[in-house]
Scaffold this motif. Structure first.
Motif, PDB file in Angstrom:
ATOM      1  N   PRO A  92     -20.495 -29.221  -1.436  1.00  0.00           N
ATOM      2  CA  PRO A  92     -21.600 -29.912  -2.296  1.00  0.00           C
ATOM      3  C   PRO A  92     -21.194 -31.213  -3.091  1.00  0.00           C
ATOM      4  O   PRO A  92     -20.086 -31.214  -3.447  1.00  0.00           O
ATOM      5  CB  PRO A  92     -21.969 -28.684  -3.101  1.00  0.00           C
TER       6      PRO A  92
ATOM      7  N   ARG B  26     -21.086 -28.489   7.652  1.00  0.00           N
ATOM      8  CA  ARG B  26     -22.098 -28.720   6.958  1.00  0.00           C
ATOM      9  C   ARG B  26     -23.000 -27.471   6.413  1.00  0.00           C
ATOM     10  O   ARG B  26     -23.489 -27.387   5.103  1.00  0.00           O
ATOM     11  CB  ARG B  26     -22.953 -29.838   7.588  1.00  0.00           C
TER      12      ARG B  26
ATOM     13  N   ALA C 124     -21.072 -25.836   3.896  1.00  0.00           N
ATOM     14  CA  ALA C 124     -21.137 -26.305   2.531  1.00  0.00           C
ATOM     15  C   ALA C 124     -22.690 -26.254   1.592  1.00  0.00           C
ATOM     16  O   ALA C 124     -22.727 -26.247   0.531  1.00  0.00           O
ATOM     17  CB  ALA C 124     -20.942 -28.013   2.719  1.00  0.00           C
ATOM     18  N   LYS C 125     -23.733 -26.152   2.561  1.00  0.00           N
ATOM     19  CA  LYS C 125     -24.853 -25.869   2.131  1.00  0.00           C
ATOM     20  C   LYS C 125     -24.959 -24.596   1.403  1.00  0.00           C
ATOM     21  O   LYS C 125     -25.772 -24.522   0.554  1.00  0.00           O
ATOM     22  CB  LYS C 125     -26.208 -25.975   3.423  1.00  0.00           C
TER      23      LYS C 125
ATOM     24  N   LEU D 251     -24.758 -33.324   0.068  1.00  0.00           N
ATOM     25  CA  LEU D 251     -23.055 -32.827   0.178  1.00  0.00           C
ATOM     26  C   LEU D 251     -22.222 -34.179   0.239  1.00  0.00           C
ATOM     27  O   LEU D 251     -22.585 -35.310   0.444  1.00  0.00           O
ATOM     28  CB  LEU D 251     -22.892 -32.219   1.916  1.00  0.00           C
TER      29      LEU D 251
END
Length: 283
Positions: A64, A91, A94-95, A43
């Protein structure tokens, strides 16, 4: 030059929060053993500054580190501000392939990260809804200008205080594709103010994007009757939103760092968030 210096001085004086708090907010301590920690491997994650009408607000963003532009999800804080839990939610998103951004919504009014709950409430009472809507719009514009965010695929999610904001923003922004509100207050119960004049039920007919509302049956602050009233108002206005009420779940059942955490409800809600966003064009 003098005008620029004066403007900078005013900005520094008016913005009480210029950088995000580290760790968890004081009023949420101690942190529970079940707390989820999502690493930033793969990330681009960290603090950024969002230009707004009267200066800049700090925000946490995660995306990412390869590819893009990515669908954009605005993440709206709990009453405790943008602390570690909200950063972790960014996060997690974002994953999943999103550019997730959490702007600090109290930047002008005060830093609540080191305050006891009673004092947190005093700060929050000073935050105008109009300011929040404007700062979220500015965050969307920032994401668009970075070239890393596809704002044609725009979603929003928020928790507690931020859950109410999700409903307000769904009534505010015609370009929003979908929202997911986690236990956001639906009715003001006579507590509307000049700064927070309307609640979601007052705006049911103006909702422009489908919202998934995730609520707990045991939430003492948001009774199931409020959920039913909102559901009826949305149905009357022909607005395609949905609700899930989890039996035995209290307020803040997603907050894995607090005693209120309910693992089954939280995991189910997270799966539903992903499906909702995909179904409604935030993917």
């Amino acid at each position: 030059m003098r005008e620029d210096m004066l403007r900078a001085t005013i900005t520094r004086r008016e913005f009480a929060v210029t950088t995000l708090a580290a760790g968890f907010a004081l009023s949420t301590q101690p942190v529970a053993a079940e707390t989820i920690t999502t690493d930033a491997t793969g990330l681009t994650a960290g603090e950024v500054k969002i230009p707004v009408k009267d200066g800049t607000v700090p925000a946490y963003r995660a995306a990412p580190d390869k590819g893009g532009p990515f669908p954009v999800v605005l993440v709206v804080q709990e009453i405790f501000g943008v602390h570690e839990h909200i950063k972790d939610v960014c996060r997690r998103l974002a994953k999943l392939g999103y550019l997730a951004i959490a702007p600090e919504m109290y930047a002008r009014q005060g830093d609540v990260s080191k305050l006891a709950m009673a004092d947190v409430m005093k700060v929050v009472a000073k935050v105008p809804d109009a300011q929040v809507m404007s700062d979220l719009d500015a965050t969307v514009e920032w994401a668009k200008k970075t070239g890393n965010g596809d704002t044609a695929k725009l979603g929003i999610t928020g928790f507690c205080w931020g859950g109410r904001v999700v409903w307000l923003y769904a009534a505010h922004n015609k370009d929003l594709k979908a929202g997911v509100a986690w236990y956001g207050r639906l009715s003001g119960a006579g507590k509307a103010t000049d700064l927070q004049p309307k609640y979601p039920i007052d705006l049911a007919g103006e909702v422009k994007a489908p919202v998934l509302g995730l609520y707990g049956e045991k939430d003492t602050g948001i009774p199931v009757k409020d959920v039913e009233a909102m559901k009826a108002a949305l149905k009357k206005a022909d607005k395609p939103s949905e609700f899930v009420v989890y039996p035995d779940a209290p307020h803040a059942f997603f907050a894995d760092y607090r005693p209120s955490f309910k693992k089954d409800a939280a995991e189910d809600g997270w799966k539903r968030l992903q499906a909702w966003f995909k179904k409604n064009g935030v993917a």
